[in-house]
Scaffold this motif. Structure first.
Motif, PDB file in Angstrom:
ATOM      1  N   VAL A  46       0.829  -1.211   0.000  1.00  0.00           N
ATOM      2  CA  VAL A  46       0.000   0.000   0.000  1.00  0.00           C
ATOM      3  C   VAL A  46       0.862   1.259   0.000  1.00  0.00           C
ATOM      4  CG1 VAL A  46      -1.815  -1.237   1.249  1.00  0.00           C
ATOM      5  CG2 VAL A  46      -0.180   0.147   2.526  1.00  0.00           C
ATOM      6  N   LEU A  47       0.242   2.363  -0.441  1.00  0.00           N
ATOM      7  CA  LEU A  47       0.946   3.642  -0.545  1.00  0.00           C
ATOM      8  C   LEU A  47       1.165   4.333   0.789  1.00  0.00           C
ATOM      9  CD1 LEU A  47      -0.376   5.650  -3.640  1.00  0.00           C
ATOM     10  CD2 LEU A  47       1.912   4.761  -3.262  1.00  0.00           C
ATOM     11  N   SER A  48       0.280   4.086   1.759  1.00  0.00           N
ATOM     12  CA  SER A  48       0.376   4.847   3.018  1.00  0.00           C
ATOM     13  C   SER A  48      -0.224   4.068   4.175  1.00  0.00           C
ATOM     14  CB  SER A  48      -0.369   6.183   2.877  1.00  0.00           C
ATOM     15  OG  SER A  48      -1.773   5.956   2.798  1.00  0.00           O
ATOM     16  N   ALA A  49       0.092   4.529   5.394  1.00  0.00           N
ATOM     17  CA  ALA A  49      -0.460   3.908   6.601  1.00  0.00           C
ATOM     18  C   ALA A  49      -1.971   4.073   6.659  1.00  0.00           C
ATOM     19  CB  ALA A  49       0.187   4.533   7.838  1.00  0.00           C
ATOM     20  N   ARG A  50      -2.482   5.160   6.106  1.00  0.00           N
ATOM     21  CA  ARG A  50      -3.929   5.388   6.087  1.00  0.00           C
ATOM     22  C   ARG A  50      -4.630   4.320   5.254  1.00  0.00           C
ATOM     23  NH1 ARG A  50      -7.417   8.632   2.777  1.00  0.00           N
ATOM     24  NH2 ARG A  50      -5.618   9.220   1.529  1.00  0.00           N
ATOM     25  N   ILE A  51      -4.028   3.940   4.142  1.00  0.00           N
ATOM     26  CA  ILE A  51      -4.599   2.894   3.299  1.00  0.00           C
ATOM     27  C   ILE A  51      -4.500   1.542   3.989  1.00  0.00           C
ATOM     28  CG2 ILE A  51      -4.401   1.720   1.064  1.00  0.00           C
ATOM     29  CD1 ILE A  51      -3.284   4.379  -0.050  1.00  0.00           C
ATOM     30  N   ALA A  52      -3.378   1.318   4.673  1.00  0.00           N
ATOM     31  CA  ALA A  52      -3.223   0.069   5.426  1.00  0.00           C
ATOM     32  C   ALA A  52      -4.306  -0.050   6.497  1.00  0.00           C
ATOM     33  CB  ALA A  52      -1.838   0.021   6.070  1.00  0.00           C
ATOM     34  N   ALA A  53      -4.612   1.067   7.168  1.00  0.00           N
ATOM     35  CA  ALA A  53      -5.642   1.055   8.206  1.00  0.00           C
ATOM     36  C   ALA A  53      -7.014   0.762   7.610  1.00  0.00           C
ATOM     37  CB  ALA A  53      -5.656   2.400   8.933  1.00  0.00           C
ATOM     38  N   ALA A  54      -7.253   1.264   6.390  1.00  0.00           N
ATOM     39  CA  ALA A  54      -8.535   1.013   5.731  1.00  0.00           C
ATOM     40  C   ALA A  54      -8.681  -0.456   5.358  1.00  0.00           C
ATOM     41  CB  ALA A  54      -8.669   1.887   4.493  1.00  0.00           C
ATOM     42  N   PHE A  55      -7.562  -1.090   4.982  1.00  0.00           N
ATOM     43  CA  PHE A  55      -7.614  -2.511   4.652  1.00  0.00           C
ATOM     44  C   PHE A  55      -7.836  -3.339   5.914  1.00  0.00           C
ATOM     45  CE2 PHE A  55      -5.870  -6.708   3.729  1.00  0.00           C
ATOM     46  CZ  PHE A  55      -6.460  -6.992   2.516  1.00  0.00           C
TER      47      PHE A  55
END
Length: 238
Positions: free
Chosen positions: A202-211
Motif C-alpha cells: 500500500v501507498l500509506s499507513a492510512r490505506i493500510a488502516a482502511a484494509f
C-alpha cells in the motif's frame, strides 16, 4: 513469475502494468475505483487567489476548460512529479514540483501564503489534513472539487476468468476506498483460495488502516506516498 494485481483506475492502471512488465512481473488489471468529472462553476473562483495547489493528477485532468482559463496564469504547486506533469499538460504556465507528500506540501504553502488565499483543485473524496494544515497556517483555502471517486464492483464470474483461476501473489493498493473493496473481494468464498497467500502493498499507513488486519495478511507500507516507493517495496519483497 510474480502475479501482481493492479487496483488503481485508468489511465494509471495501464501505466503501472507496463512498469511491472519491465520489472519482470505479470500484471493483472482490476481497477477497484474509477473517477468521474463533477460540474464546476469557474465563475465561483475568487479574484483574490494567489496560487493553485494540486495533490492529485486526477484533479487537473478533470478540470474543465473554462476553469483552466481562469487559473492557468496562476502559479501552480503540485504535490509531486506526476501531478506536476499533469498540471503542465493541462495548461498551467508556472508549475512547482513538490516533495511528493501532501502534508509536506501544505507546510511549505503555509509559510509562503499565510494570510493569502489559494485554490485547491481536488476530488470529493480526499484526505482532510492538507486543508487543515493550511487553515492552521492562516491560508484561506478555496476547495474546487473537479472529480469524484467511486467504487467498481465485479462478480465472481467476472474476476475468475481474468485471473485464470490462479492465485494472486501481490496486490497494489493506492487508495483507502480500493483497500476496503479489496478486503471484501478477498473474503468472498469463491475467491478466498485465489487471495489466500496474496501479499498486500500500500501507498500509506492510512490505506493500510482502511484494509485492516481481519484478513490476517501482512501489509507492507511504502516509505513515501508515491508509486516509485511502492514498486521499490514490491521489488525488495522478502
Amino acid at each position: 513469475m510474480l502475479r501482481v494485481l493492479v487496483t488503481r483506475p485508468e489511465p494509471g492502471a495501464s501505466r503501472t502494468a507496463r512498469k511491472l512488465e519491465e520489472m519482470g512481473f505479470e500484471p493483472i488489471l482490476l481497477p477497484l475505483t474509477e473517477t468521474m468529472a463533477l460540474p464546476v462553476d469557474a465563475k465561483a473562483v475568487s479574484d483574490d487567489v494567489a496560487a493553485v495547489a494540486i495533490t492529485s493528477a486526477n484533479a487537473v485532468r478533470h478540470a474543465p476548460g473554462d476553469l483552466m482559463a481562469v487559473l492557468s496564469n496562476l502559479p501552480c504547486h503540485a504535490v509531486g512529479k506526476r501531478t506536476a506533469e499533469a498540471a503542465r499538460k493541462a495548461g498551467f504556465l508556472s508549475v512547482s514540483e513538490g516533495p511528493g507528500d501532501a502534508e509536506a506540501l501544505a507546510d511549505g504553502l503555509g509559510i509562503a501564503f499565510s494570510g493569502k488565499a489559494i485554490v485547491y483543485l481536488c476530488g470529493r473524496v480526499r484526505f482532510a489534513a492538507f486543508e487543515q494544515k493550511l487553515e492552521a497556517a492562516h491560508v484561506q483555502v478555496h476547495a474546487v472539487e473537479t472529480y469524484d471517486t467511486i467504487a467498481v464492483s465485479y462478480s465472481d464470474e467476472a474476476i475468475l476468468p481474468l485471473i485464470s483461476g490462479q492465485s494472486v501473489d501481490a496486490v497494489l493498493l493506492y487508495s483507502a476506498k480500493a483497500a476496503v473493496a479489496m478486503q471484501v473481494l478477498a473474503s468472498r468464498p469463491a475467491l478466498q483460495k485465489v487471495f489466500e497467500k496474496t501479499r498486500v502493498f500500500v501507498l500509506s499507513a492510512r490505506i493500510a488502516a482502511a484494509f485492516g488486519d481481519s484478513a490476517g495478511k501482512a501489509i507492507r507500507v511504502a516509505a513515501r506516498s508515491d508509486e516509485e516507493a511502492l514498486l521499490a517495496l514490491l521489488r525488495a519483497r522478502p
